[in-house]
Design a protein around this motif. Structure first.
Motif, PDB file in Angstrom:
ATOM      1  N   SER A   1       0.830  -1.213   0.000  1.00 62.58           N
ATOM      2  CA  SER A   1       0.000   0.000   0.000  1.00 62.58           C
ATOM      3  C   SER A   1       0.861   1.258   0.000  1.00 62.58           C
ATOM      4  N   LEU A   2       1.909   1.287   0.826  1.00 63.16           N
ATOM      5  CA  LEU A   2       2.789   2.459   0.849  1.00 63.16           C
ATOM      6  C   LEU A   2       3.522   2.619  -0.475  1.00 63.16           C
ATOM      7  N   GLY A   3       3.892   1.500  -1.111  1.00 69.24           N
ATOM      8  CA  GLY A   3       4.542   1.585  -2.411  1.00 69.24           C
ATOM      9  C   GLY A   3       3.637   2.187  -3.470  1.00 69.24           C
ATOM     10  N   VAL A   4       2.350   1.866  -3.411  1.00 66.11           N
ATOM     11  CA  VAL A   4       1.401   2.451  -4.376  1.00 66.11           C
ATOM     12  C   VAL A   4       1.216   3.934  -4.111  1.00 66.11           C
ATOM     13  N   PHE A   5       1.030   4.317  -2.851  1.00 70.18           N
ATOM     14  CA  PHE A   5       0.836   5.728  -2.527  1.00 70.18           C
ATOM     15  C   PHE A   5       2.105   6.544  -2.755  1.00 70.18           C
ATOM     16  N   ALA A   6       3.269   5.895  -2.624  1.00 65.13           N
ATOM     17  CA  ALA A   6       4.525   6.616  -2.827  1.00 65.13           C
ATOM     18  C   ALA A   6       4.721   7.058  -4.267  1.00 65.13           C
ATOM     19  N   LEU A   7       3.984   6.455  -5.215  1.00 68.93           N
ATOM     20  CA  LEU A   7       4.083   6.886  -6.600  1.00 68.93           C
ATOM     21  C   LEU A   7       3.564   8.299  -6.786  1.00 68.93           C
ATOM     22  N   ARG A   8       2.652   8.724  -5.920  1.00 70.74           N
ATOM     23  CA  ARG A   8       2.098  10.083  -5.993  1.00 70.74           C
ATOM     24  C   ARG A   8       2.608  10.982  -4.873  1.00 70.74           C
TER      25      ARG A   8
ATOM     26  N   HIS B   1       8.458   7.629   0.431  1.00 70.44           N
ATOM     27  CA  HIS B   1       9.655   6.822   0.195  1.00 70.44           C
ATOM     28  C   HIS B   1      10.554   6.801   1.431  1.00 70.44           C
ATOM     29  N   LYS B   2      10.521   7.849   2.228  1.00 71.27           N
ATOM     30  CA  LYS B   2      11.323   7.870   3.451  1.00 71.27           C
ATOM     31  C   LYS B   2      10.867   6.781   4.423  1.00 71.27           C
ATOM     32  N   ILE B   3       9.551   6.532   4.445  1.00 69.89           N
ATOM     33  CA  ILE B   3       9.043   5.456   5.302  1.00 69.89           C
ATOM     34  C   ILE B   3       9.496   4.103   4.765  1.00 69.89           C
ATOM     35  N   LEU B   4       9.466   3.939   3.434  1.00 68.16           N
ATOM     36  CA  LEU B   4       9.899   2.679   2.854  1.00 68.16           C
ATOM     37  C   LEU B   4      11.392   2.448   3.050  1.00 68.16           C
ATOM     38  N   ASP B   5      12.174   3.547   3.123  1.00 66.58           N
ATOM     39  CA  ASP B   5      13.610   3.396   3.377  1.00 66.58           C
ATOM     40  C   ASP B   5      13.882   2.849   4.773  1.00 66.58           C
ATOM     41  N   TYR B   6      12.983   3.136   5.704  1.00 70.72           N
ATOM     42  CA  TYR B   6      13.106   2.633   7.084  1.00 70.72           C
ATOM     43  C   TYR B   6      11.928   1.711   7.379  1.00 70.72           C
ATOM     44  N   GLU B   7      11.742   0.748   6.509  1.00 69.34           N
ATOM     45  CA  GLU B   7      10.593  -0.151   6.614  1.00 69.34           C
ATOM     46  C   GLU B   7      10.642  -0.971   7.896  1.00 69.34           C
ATOM     47  N   ASP B   8      11.819  -1.481   8.253  1.00 70.22           N
ATOM     48  CA  ASP B   8      11.936  -2.302   9.461  1.00 70.22           C
ATOM     49  C   ASP B   8      11.585  -1.505  10.712  1.00 70.22           C
ATOM     50  N   GLU B   9      12.126  -0.287  10.806  1.00 70.49           N
ATOM     51  CA  GLU B   9      11.861   0.541  11.986  1.00 70.49           C
ATOM     52  C   GLU B   9      10.390   0.956  12.060  1.00 70.49           C
ATOM     53  N   PHE B  10       9.805   1.308  10.919  1.00 76.48           N
ATOM     54  CA  PHE B  10       8.405   1.723  10.899  1.00 76.48           C
ATOM     55  C   PHE B  10       7.489   0.585  11.335  1.00 76.48           C
ATOM     56  N   PHE B  11       7.712  -0.609  10.783  1.00 76.76           N
ATOM     57  CA  PHE B  11       6.846  -1.737  11.129  1.00 76.76           C
ATOM     58  C   PHE B  11       7.058  -2.156  12.579  1.00 76.76           C
ATOM     59  N   ALA B  12       8.324  -2.098  13.070  1.00 79.51           N
ATOM     60  CA  ALA B  12       8.575  -2.464  14.463  1.00 79.51           C
ATOM     61  C   ALA B  12       7.885  -1.494  15.414  1.00 79.51           C
ATOM     62  N   ALA B  13       7.923  -0.190  15.101  1.00 80.74           N
ATOM     63  CA  ALA B  13       7.250   0.784  15.965  1.00 80.74           C
ATOM     64  C   ALA B  13       5.741   0.563  15.957  1.00 80.74           C
ATOM     65  N   LEU B  14       5.183   0.272  14.776  1.00 78.76           N
ATOM     66  CA  LEU B  14       3.745   0.027  14.685  1.00 78.76           C
ATOM     67  C   LEU B  14       3.342  -1.212  15.484  1.00 78.76           C
TER      68      LEU B  14
END
Length: 393
Positions: free
Chosen positions: A34-41, A46-59
């Motif tokens: 979902s973030l990859g699709v929204f990142a196209l616009r 993309h900054k969240i996708l660059d830190y995917e591990d940290e973002f998902f761990a915090a969530l």
């Protein structure tokens, strides 16, 4: 031997436990897609996708902490109507049958068990993901080193146009020795690259062993982590499911009563607390919907008809054998990272397509221009059949 496949009793089936274990991976895949699709616009995503591990761990830290506090279960287990209970084994003696055994007593989770459950559910998977990433990078670096040598030298376009034989190094002209910190980090990465396969194999082997024993009803613990914490996962009774909402209300009311300060400050704090609770509730509902939509899209784009009609994927054919080296040709050095023409580290590695051997670009360009053949195999070649080998720096 009978396998538990029904829904009777408080012991969950193997399939319920497996589904609860796989839910976080499906949730992560759905969020990443979902973030990859929204990142196209929206490029800032993309900054969240660059830190995917940290973002998902915090969530997951927020969701798992809230779920364990309110329902005594992980986020995935609560969706399947499961609960975590502390286990205490007590020796049981039966005077009539003259035998003894162990009686399992369940109780609510302690604070220490909740904290350690968050560690096993969030912290350890995060570190495992980072170790896996480091291992992959080191493996790719070793592959590049075996192909192009230990030093990663760049291609200087000025040498190509001016014909200068000297290779300009792209490394800084300052201190050439690495600092102690960089050397320590390099050693740690190499240590991880050596040890991680064994750690991963041991972890997967223990996980498989516990799952097999659980399937055969030989143990009540689905994983080693649950046994280390003294926790068993049980089905929630109807009364426990009904008491969950009242328990959540009591916890939230107790937190509101603990607010301190003037009346206007209490009002503001209470509003913020209510907003945070609403966000958590909507987040849980939204994540469940995201997993459902992701699975539905996966099924939609990979239907049974497409799988049946898809062509059979065969393994790639083996590479052709290496060409024979001519007796009159230039012999290859024992070190594969050296150029056969100048016997130095290959600079700007280039391959002669008719043979596949790699040399320095300037060396092989001059040789082929003069002799019109491969230096090793003596197969006829031209400068148009020289290809630069580009790779990540």
């Amino acid at each position: 031997m009978l396998f538990q496949v029904g829904g009777e009793g408080t012991r969950p089936t193997f399939f319920e436990m497996a589904a609860a274990q796989q839910l976080p991976a499906s949730l992560r895949a759905a969020l990443t897609y979902s973030l990859g699709v929204f990142a196209l616009r929206r490029s800032f995503l993309h900054k969240i996708l660059d830190y995917e591990d940290e973002f998902f761990a915090a969530l997951m830290l927020i969701l798992e902490g809230h779920s364990l506090r309110t329902t005594d279960a992980s986020f995935a287990e609560s969706l399947y109507g499961l609960r975590r209970k502390s286990v205490r084994l007590r020796l049981r003696k039966d005077s009539v049958r003259k035998d003894s055994g162990e009686e399992v007593q369940h109780s609510g989770l302690e604070k220490r068990q909740r904290i350690l459950s968050v560690v096993f559910l969030v912290v350890l998977p995060y570190f495992k993901s980072k170790l896996h990433a480091i291992y992959n990078k080191e493996r790719e670096a070793r592959l590049r080193e075996s192909l192009w040598g230990a030093e990663d030298q760049g291609f200087d376009e000025a040498d190509f146009f001016t014909g200068d034989d000297s290779i300009v190094s792209r490394e800084p002209s300052g201190n050439e020795e690495l600092s102690v910190r960089v050397q320590l980090a390099t050693k740690i990465k190499k240590f991880i690259a050596v040890c991680y396969p064994w750690i991963h194999a041991s972890s997967e082997g223990l996980s498989f062993t516990y799952q097999l024993l659980y399937l055969l009803d030989a143990t009540g613990f689905y994983s080693l982590g649950l046994q280390a914490l003294g926790i068993q996962v049980c089905r929630a009774t109807g009364q426990e499911l009904m008491d969950t909402s009242s328990r959540i209300s009591k916890i939230r009311n107790h937190e509101r009563e603990r607010l301190r300060g003037p009346p206007w400050l209490k009002t503001v704090q209470g509003a913020l607390l209510s907003c945070s609770y609403a966000v958590l509730d909507y987040a849980q509902t939204g994540l469940i919907a995201a997993v459902f939509i992701f699975k539905m899209m996966e099924w939609w784009y990979q239907s049974a008809e497409e799988r049946l009609s898809a062509p059979t994927v065969y393994p790639p054919p083996p590479p052709p054998p290496a060409p024979k080296m001519a007796k009159e040709g230039i012999p290859l050095p024992p070190n594969r990272s050296l150029c056969a023409l100048c016997l130095q580290k290959r600079a700007n590695p280039s391959v002669v397509t008719v043979s596949g051997f790699v040399f320095c670009y300037s060396c092989v360009f001059k040789y082929v221009s003069k002799y019109k053949r491969c230096p090793v195999t003596l197969i006829p070649a031209s400068v148009d059949q020289i290809r630069r080998l580009f790779h990540d720096t």
